[in-house]
Design a protein around this motif. Structure first.
Motif, mmCIF file in Angstrom:
data_model
loop_
_atom_site.group_PDB
_atom_site.id
_atom_site.type_symbol
_atom_site.label_atom_id
_atom_site.label_comp_id
_atom_site.label_asym_id
_atom_site.label_seq_id
_atom_site.Cartn_x
_atom_site.Cartn_y
_atom_site.Cartn_z
ATOM 1 N N UNK A 1 0.833 -1.205 0.000
ATOM 2 C CA UNK A 1 0.000 0.000 0.000
ATOM 3 C C UNK A 1 0.866 1.253 0.000
ATOM 4 N N UNK A 2 1.944 1.218 0.765
ATOM 5 C CA UNK A 2 2.863 2.357 0.807
ATOM 6 C C UNK A 2 3.482 2.593 -0.570
ATOM 7 N N UNK A 3 3.931 1.529 -1.217
ATOM 8 C CA UNK A 3 4.542 1.655 -2.537
ATOM 9 C C UNK A 3 3.562 2.227 -3.544
ATOM 10 N N UNK A 4 2.317 1.759 -3.497
ATOM 11 C CA UNK A 4 1.291 2.233 -4.427
ATOM 12 C C UNK A 4 1.032 3.720 -4.239
ATOM 13 N N UNK A 5 0.846 4.165 -3.012
ATOM 14 C CA UNK A 5 0.535 5.568 -2.764
ATOM 15 C C UNK A 5 1.698 6.485 -3.136
ATOM 16 N N UNK A 6 2.902 6.060 -2.826
ATOM 17 C CA UNK A 6 4.042 6.909 -3.169
ATOM 18 C C UNK A 6 4.222 6.991 -4.680
ATOM 19 N N UNK A 7 3.896 5.919 -5.377
ATOM 20 C CA UNK A 7 3.949 5.958 -6.839
ATOM 21 C C UNK A 7 2.920 6.939 -7.382
ATOM 22 N N UNK A 8 1.706 6.914 -6.816
ATOM 23 C CA UNK A 8 0.663 7.840 -7.245
ATOM 24 C C UNK A 8 1.038 9.283 -6.925
ATOM 25 N N UNK B 1 11.215 7.421 -2.755
ATOM 26 C CA UNK B 1 11.164 7.174 -1.312
ATOM 27 C C UNK B 1 10.581 5.799 -0.979
ATOM 28 N N UNK B 2 10.187 5.045 -1.996
ATOM 29 C CA UNK B 2 9.480 3.789 -1.757
ATOM 30 C C UNK B 2 10.263 2.828 -0.870
ATOM 31 N N UNK C 1 3.788 6.857 16.987
ATOM 32 C CA UNK C 1 5.215 6.853 16.628
ATOM 33 C C UNK C 1 5.297 7.305 15.182
ATOM 34 N N UNK C 2 6.091 8.347 14.926
ATOM 35 C CA UNK C 2 6.132 8.923 13.590
ATOM 36 C C UNK C 2 7.570 9.074 13.111
ATOM 37 N N UNK C 3 7.707 9.209 11.804
ATOM 38 C CA UNK C 3 9.011 9.520 11.228
ATOM 39 C C UNK C 3 8.813 10.366 9.976
ATOM 40 N N UNK C 4 9.797 11.180 9.661
ATOM 41 C CA UNK C 4 9.778 12.043 8.486
ATOM 42 C C UNK C 4 10.901 11.652 7.539
ATOM 43 N N UNK C 5 10.576 11.630 6.247
ATOM 44 C CA UNK C 5 11.563 11.378 5.200
ATOM 45 C C UNK C 5 11.605 12.598 4.290
ATOM 46 N N UNK C 6 12.777 13.139 4.043
ATOM 47 C CA UNK C 6 12.906 14.313 3.181
ATOM 48 C C UNK C 6 12.614 13.930 1.739
#
Length: 220
Positions: free
Chosen positions: A32-39, A45-46, A130-135
């Motif tokens: 699901x993460x890969x799909x959304x980041x592709x969209x 960032x995948x 719990x969170x994280x940020x990716x530039x």
């Protein structure tokens, strides 16, 4: 899920999905993460995002328990991709520790710390996030420049936060979450001081907010 247009610029709508933290769900969440980041046009960032979400889910499974209901939320402000995982256990706080040689446990947060640009924990009455940020590497015009005032505030926050920490943790950098709590605690201390001097804390907050908004407007 879809990209939509707002105020003449492309925005990415935040999305969230509730599920049960179980080993079999990790692969589905990664897909699901890969799909959304592709969209969203963030395919670069995948790999890192999938690793981070895997570690967040594994942390819940290992320290809260399999079958825990969680909610994954993903959003972006343009400059960073934020991944959040909410679980109902407010008592078990993730702690970054150096694992003993030969052990497998304790490495999840080390991986998260190494992969993410920043991460932290938001404690609530009946849950934690719990969170994280990716530039993303994108330049955001509205991002506030670092100023002398911000530098002074950061120094005060670090000093205040360090004073509240146990001796074993002194000297190590504050995480974003710890610094945020220290900032709130510092503001509360200032309000107590104002009250003790016979000043109105609410009026002081209103004036501070007005100054802040006026300076933002002036900065453009």
């Amino acid at each position: 899920m879809a990209i939509y247009q707002e105020s003449g610029c492309v925005q990415r709508r935040p999305w969230e999905v509730p599920f049960t933290a179980e080993p079999r769900m990790v692969a589905r969440v990664r897909r699901a993460m890969r799909l959304h980041l592709s969209l969203w046009g963030l395919s670069e960032l995948e790999d890192v995002a999938q690793i981070c979400v895997s570690e967040l889910v594994a942390n819940v499974i290992n320290h809260v328990g399999p079958g825990t209901p969680v909610t994954l939320a993903v959003s972006t402000d343009g400059a960073h991709l934020r991944i959040e995982l909410t679980d109902p256990d407010a008592r078990t706080m993730p702690t970054l520790l150096a694992p003993m040689p030969g052990t497998e446990s304790g490495r999840g947060l080390m991986i998260l710390d190494a992969m993410a640009d920043r991460w932290g924990v938001i404690s609530r009455a009946d849950s934690k996030v719990v969170w994280c940020d990716l530039a993303t590497g994108a330049e955001v015009p509205n991002e506030h420049p670092r100023s002398a005032r911000i530098a002074r505030a950061e120094m005060s926050i670090v000093q205040h936060g360090s004073a509240q920490r146990p001796p074993s943790e002194k000297g190590s950098p504050l995480s974003v979450a710890v610094a945020e709590e220290a900032a709130i605690d510092l503001i509360a201390d200032v309000l107590h001081w104002l009250s003790a001097q016979g000043c109105d804390p609410d009026e002081a907050l209103d004036r501070a907010q007005m100054h802040y908004e006026a300076e933002l407007e002036e900065a453009g």
